[in-house]
Motif scaffolding. Structure first.
Motif, PDB file in Angstrom:
ATOM      1  N   LEU A 279       0.880  -1.245   0.032  1.00  0.00           N
ATOM      2  CA  LEU A 279       0.115  -0.124  -0.028  1.00  0.00           C
ATOM      3  C   LEU A 279       0.740   1.178  -0.162  1.00  0.00           C
ATOM      4  N   LEU A 280       1.786   1.094   0.792  1.00  0.00           N
ATOM      5  CA  LEU A 280       2.898   2.337   0.810  1.00  0.00           C
ATOM      6  C   LEU A 280       3.478   2.849  -0.376  1.00  0.00           C
ATOM      7  N   PHE A 281       4.134   1.615  -1.160  1.00  0.00           N
ATOM      8  CA  PHE A 281       4.503   1.668  -2.391  1.00  0.00           C
ATOM      9  C   PHE A 281       3.795   2.314  -3.398  1.00  0.00           C
ATOM     10  N   GLY A 282       2.349   1.691  -3.537  1.00  0.00           N
ATOM     11  CA  GLY A 282       1.420   2.428  -4.273  1.00  0.00           C
ATOM     12  C   GLY A 282       1.070   3.799  -4.219  1.00  0.00           C
ATOM     13  N   PHE A 283       1.046   4.194  -2.811  1.00  0.00           N
ATOM     14  CA  PHE A 283       0.775   5.660  -2.840  1.00  0.00           C
ATOM     15  C   PHE A 283       2.135   6.398  -3.265  1.00  0.00           C
ATOM     16  N   TYR A 284       3.462   5.764  -3.168  1.00  0.00           N
ATOM     17  CA  TYR A 284       4.538   6.440  -3.760  1.00  0.00           C
ATOM     18  C   TYR A 284       4.404   6.553  -5.170  1.00  0.00           C
TER      19      TYR A 284
END
Length: 243
Positions: free
Chosen positions: A126-131
């Motif tokens: 999820l964090l990588f997706g937002f990045y």
């Protein structure tokens, strides 16, 4: 039967070969005017260092709106099929993704290892997706790519989380999807009033976009794509609206 199948394959290859042959044999030079213009003016016109983002959120934003509509229609059709199939199984208990307190027969191929790994990978994905969504204007990525990564993270959480959370609740995800599409339309219409962006000003010929507008569109499209795919995947795995 096998001979007929082989004949169809050979016929398909021949047709494709004849279709591609003129392109291969052609000695006409490739058009470079559009390529040179985009490389030279994309950042000045849209504020995006990433030329791909400049194209699909700047020069060809209407195409992006069309692609979003195609995704909306396809997800709606898939969910309609799944809902109709689910009506024939109303007597069955709702699927619970957790393996506790005992492993369900329908999840015989799953293991506790899958739950542990999925629950740990979910937040990271999820964090990588937002990045990818937030930095798509200056690096490879964007709303569509980040949205697919977000959907993967949500599916990981649905597989590995025992607790019922709003992040894996299909009703909540559907509402986020609807709001994202509404905000996409509002952002598009706002270009008429601010004289730049998406619908823009039909009278004004030169419209320089702000990088913030590209970032906003990436976020909205990412949420729209991510929640759409996540809802479909959770429904296909047998998840109920209560999860």
């Amino acid at each position: 039967m096998k001979a007929l199948t082989h004949s169809k394959i050979i016929l398909t290859i021949l047709i494709l070969g004849f279709a591609i042959l003129p392109v291969i044999l052609s000695d006409a030079p490739w058009p470079v005017q559009a390529r040179d213009y985009l490389f030279g003016n994309a950042k000045a016109d849209t504020g995006a260092d990433n030329t791909v983002s400049a194209i699909y959120l700047g020069y060809r934003a209407m195409d992006t709106l069309g692609e979003t509509l195609v995704l909306l229609v396809s997800i709606t059709g898939t969910m309609s099929i799944l809902i109709n199939l689910g009506r024939h199984k109303m007597d069955e208990e709702a699927v619970k993704f957790s393996l506790e307190p005992e492993k369900l027969p329908r999840h015989s191929l799953r293991t506790n290892l899958i739950e542990v790994v999925a629950s740990k990978l979910g937040p990271i994905v999820l964090l990588f997706g937002f990045y990818v969504m937030l930095y798509g204007h200056i690096s490879p990525g964007g709303g569509f790519q980040g949205g697919v990564i977000l959907a993967s993270g949500i599916v990981f959480l649905a597989l590995g989380t025992e607790l019922k959370t709003k992040l894996t609740n299909t009703i909540v995800l559907s509402r986020i999807e609807s709001l994202s599409f509404l905000f996409l339309m509002l952002a598009s219409i706002s270009g008429v009033f601010f004289e730049s962006g998406f619908f823009g000003n039909p009278v004004k010929t030169v419209q320089n976009l702000s990088p913030n507008f590209i970032i906003l569109l990436n976020i909205i499209i990412g949420l729209k794509v991510g929640t759409s795919i996540a809802v479909m995947c959770i429904a296909m795995m047998g998840g109920s609206h209560d999860h």
